[in-house]
Write a protein that holds these residues in place. Structure first.
Motif, short mmCIF file in Angstrom:
data_model
loop_
_atom_site.label_atom_id
_atom_site.label_comp_id
_atom_site.label_asym_id
_atom_site.label_seq_id
_atom_site.Cartn_x
_atom_site.Cartn_y
_atom_site.Cartn_z
N LEU A 1 48.50 60.24 41.31
CA LEU A 1 49.82 59.76 40.92
C LEU A 1 49.80 58.30 40.45
CD1 LEU A 1 52.03 61.32 43.73
CD2 LEU A 1 51.79 62.09 41.36
N ALA A 2 48.61 57.76 40.19
CA ALA A 2 48.50 56.35 39.79
C ALA A 2 49.27 56.06 38.51
CB ALA A 2 47.04 55.96 39.64
N ALA A 3 49.16 56.95 37.53
CA ALA A 3 49.88 56.72 36.26
C ALA A 3 51.39 56.77 36.49
CB ALA A 3 49.45 57.76 35.23
N THR A 4 51.84 57.69 37.29
CA THR A 4 53.27 57.80 37.59
C THR A 4 53.75 56.54 38.32
OG1 THR A 4 53.09 60.19 37.76
CG2 THR A 4 55.03 59.17 38.78
N ALA A 5 52.97 56.07 39.28
CA ALA A 5 53.35 54.89 40.05
C ALA A 5 53.43 53.65 39.15
CB ALA A 5 52.36 54.65 41.18
N THR A 6 52.45 53.46 38.28
CA THR A 6 52.50 52.29 37.40
C THR A 6 53.64 52.41 36.39
OG1 THR A 6 50.83 53.23 35.93
CG2 THR A 6 50.06 51.72 37.65
N GLY A 7 53.92 53.63 35.94
CA GLY A 7 55.05 53.84 35.04
C GLY A 7 56.37 53.53 35.72
N MET A 8 56.51 53.94 36.97
CA MET A 8 57.73 53.64 37.72
C MET A 8 57.86 52.14 37.97
SD MET A 8 58.01 56.82 40.37
CE MET A 8 59.52 56.20 41.10
N ASN A 9 56.75 51.50 38.29
CA ASN A 9 56.75 50.06 38.50
C ASN A 9 57.22 49.35 37.23
OD1 ASN A 9 56.22 47.51 39.73
ND2 ASN A 9 54.23 47.47 38.74
N ALA B 1 51.50 44.83 41.10
CA ALA B 1 50.75 45.87 40.36
C ALA B 1 49.62 46.44 41.21
CB ALA B 1 50.22 45.30 39.06
N SER B 2 48.93 45.57 41.90
CA SER B 2 47.82 46.00 42.75
C SER B 2 48.31 46.86 43.91
CB SER B 2 47.07 44.78 43.29
OG SER B 2 46.07 45.16 44.19
N VAL B 3 49.39 46.43 44.55
CA VAL B 3 49.94 47.20 45.67
C VAL B 3 50.41 48.57 45.19
CG1 VAL B 3 51.86 47.30 47.32
CG2 VAL B 3 50.52 45.21 47.09
N THR B 4 51.02 48.61 44.01
CA THR B 4 51.48 49.88 43.45
C THR B 4 50.32 50.86 43.34
OG1 THR B 4 53.23 48.77 42.21
CG2 THR B 4 52.57 50.95 41.44
N LEU B 5 49.20 50.40 42.84
CA LEU B 5 48.03 51.28 42.69
C LEU B 5 47.39 51.62 44.04
CD1 LEU B 5 46.39 49.80 39.49
CD2 LEU B 5 47.53 52.01 39.74
N THR C 1 59.02 50.63 34.77
CA THR C 1 60.42 50.96 34.52
C THR C 1 61.35 50.12 35.39
OG1 THR C 1 59.85 53.21 33.88
CG2 THR C 1 62.13 52.82 34.59
N PHE C 2 61.05 50.05 36.68
CA PHE C 2 61.90 49.27 37.58
C PHE C 2 61.83 47.79 37.25
CE2 PHE C 2 61.88 53.14 40.19
CZ PHE C 2 63.25 53.25 40.38
N ARG C 3 60.72 47.34 36.73
CA ARG C 3 60.59 45.94 36.31
C ARG C 3 61.59 45.66 35.19
NH1 ARG C 3 55.77 42.34 36.09
NH2 ARG C 3 55.10 43.85 37.61
N GLN C 4 61.64 46.55 34.20
CA GLN C 4 62.56 46.35 33.08
C GLN C 4 64.02 46.47 33.52
OE1 GLN C 4 61.44 45.12 30.27
NE2 GLN C 4 59.44 45.25 31.24
N VAL C 5 64.30 47.41 34.41
CA VAL C 5 65.66 47.55 34.94
C VAL C 5 66.05 46.29 35.71
CG1 VAL C 5 67.09 48.82 36.61
CG2 VAL C 5 65.64 50.06 35.00
N GLY C 6 65.12 45.74 36.46
CA GLY C 6 65.38 44.50 37.20
C GLY C 6 65.68 43.34 36.28
#
Length: 190
Positions: free
Chosen positions: A114-122, A103-107, A124-129
């Motif tokens: 684009l912080a909100a987009t990045a955390t949202g993608m993180n 989470a920290s690296v994502t931010l 989403t990919f977490r749930q897909v994983g």
């Protein structure tokens, strides 16, 4: 990361309930060490995040998870759940160190706008994983289960099913451990 982690919980829960005859509550309580250690490790990872490079934390987390998963391959048809305890602790350590670090690296790598987009993608990919891991590792586990045990009954049938479950669980742990080890290697070099 979550592909290799959470998919194994389904198979391990089935092992606890079907082979060791535990209730859902009893099986859940046996997985509590993962949660407790993950909680404590996450707090520690947050506290030291400024002093230890994220790469080192991720390599450590994924290595601990890989070793924990490999340790749990020692579960056999007649094993007690306590055989898995050291592996559960190591997996909890890995989960707890990795999650806040990712989470920290994502931010950190995303531009502020684009912080909100990045955390949202993180997220989403977490749930897909998680979903992919449960499906893929469930298929690996299921493939090891023999459907026809002939005319076995009683204790012989129970022993054969326990061996099948043990084989399936070992496969899930090994595949998960390999994925975690590859993740550790990639985290170290990327």
């Amino acid at each position: 990361m979550l592909f290799r982690s959470f998919g194994m919980f389904v198979s391990l829960t089935i092992w606890f309930q079907r082979v060791l005859d535990m209730s859902g509550l009893e099986a859940g309580l046996r997985l509590l060490p993962v949660t407790i250690v993950a909680f404590l490790a996450a707090a520690g990872a947050g506290r030291f995040s400024g002093r230890i490079p994220p790469r080192a934390v991720l390599v450590t987390a994924l290595t601990a998870t890989s070793v924990g998963l490999l340790q749990m391959t020692s579960l056999q048809a007649g094993s007690s759940w306590t055989v898995a305890f050291p592996g559960l602790v190591l997996c909890g350590l890995g989960f707890g160190l990795a999650n806040p670090t990712v989470a920290s690296v994502t931010l950190t790598v995303a531009p502020p706008h684009l912080a909100a987009t990045a955390t949202g993608m993180n997220s989403t990919f977490r749930q897909v994983g998680v979903a992919s891991g449960v499906a893929a590792l469930g298929a690996i586990f299921d493939h090891a289960i023999e459907r026809d045990h002939g005319r076995l009954t009683g204790a012989a049938l129970r022993a054969a099913v326990a061996r099948d479950y043990s084989t399936g669980l070992d496969r899930v742990f090994v595949v998960s451990a390999v994925i975690a080890a590859i993740g550790a290697l990639l985290a170290g070099v990327l």
